[in-house]
Design an enzyme around this catalytic site. Structure first.
Site, PDB file in Angstrom:
ATOM      1  N   ASP A 124       0.854  -1.255   0.113  1.00  0.00           N
ATOM      2  CA  ASP A 124       0.031  -0.076  -0.120  1.00  0.00           C
ATOM      3  C   ASP A 124       0.880   1.333  -0.058  1.00  0.00           C
ATOM      4  OD1 ASP A 124      -2.684  -1.321   0.152  1.00  0.00           O
ATOM      5  OD2 ASP A 124      -2.366  -1.469   2.421  1.00  0.00           O
ATOM      6  N   ASP A 143      -6.726  -1.387  -4.714  1.00  0.00           N
ATOM      7  CA  ASP A 143      -8.095  -1.217  -4.000  1.00  0.00           C
ATOM      8  C   ASP A 143      -8.869  -0.029  -4.392  1.00  0.00           C
ATOM      9  OD1 ASP A 143      -6.842  -2.976  -2.267  1.00  0.00           O
ATOM     10  OD2 ASP A 143      -5.744  -1.171  -1.308  1.00  0.00           O
TER      11      ASP A 143
END
Length: 169
Positions: A124, A143
């Site tokens: 991330d 995402d």
């Protein structure tokens, strides 16, 4: 009943490939440029780049577990991806909105699945925050694609329900 051609909406898989490639390239870039948890402010008090590894699911759900969750989430991603490909193949010619939505979700799912299988965690790097008071969990392009695709799917269901059509799926 409208006819389904041989490949359905599978030609829309170029979106899946694009999402996957952009996701992996962006993750590789930020892994090379940032150290773990380093923050690079893009918009003060709102948006930063950071590097974080997530061994759990969305919002780090089950991240503190002993490692079994890696295989559970990988299995879920594989099953969901197979379902999405079959669904995409069965779409009719006029269902472009739905095809794009499914392709986005599939690309994101495959991007995070690759991380989970190869790296053991999802990379991330996007951090949205409000001053130093509130932080949304870090996320990535995969995402984002999953979220946009899911919103499109929800809008399609509401649109179908409102117009009296049968919901897709």
């Amino acid at each position: 009943m409208p006819e389904v051609d041989r490949f359905g909406r599978l030609p829309w898989l170029w979106i899946t490939v694009l999402v996957f490639v952009l996701d992996q390239v962006s993750k590789a870039f930020f892994q090379a440029e940032l150290s773990m948890y380093q923050q690079v402010v893009v918009i003060p008090d709102l948006f930063s780049w950071t590097l974080a590894y997530n061994t759990g699911a969305a919002f780090s759900f089950l991240a503190d577990s002993s490692g079994w969750q890696r295989w559970l989430f990988a299995l879920i991603a594989i099953v969901v991806s197979a379902i999405l490909v079959v669904w995409l193949k069965r779409l009719k010619k006029g269902e472009t909105w739905l095809a794009v939505a499914l392709a986005l979700v599939l690309g994101g799912a495959l991007g995070n699945l690759y991380d989970r299988m190869v790296l053991g965690h999802v990379v991330d790097f996007i951090l949205v925050h409000w001053q130093n008071r509130w932080y949304f969990p870090a996320f990535n392009l995969a995402d984002s694609a999953i979220t946009v695709g899911a919103v499109m799917l929800a809008l399609d269901m509401f649109r179908s329900k409102k117009s009296g059509e049968a919901a897709h799926g």
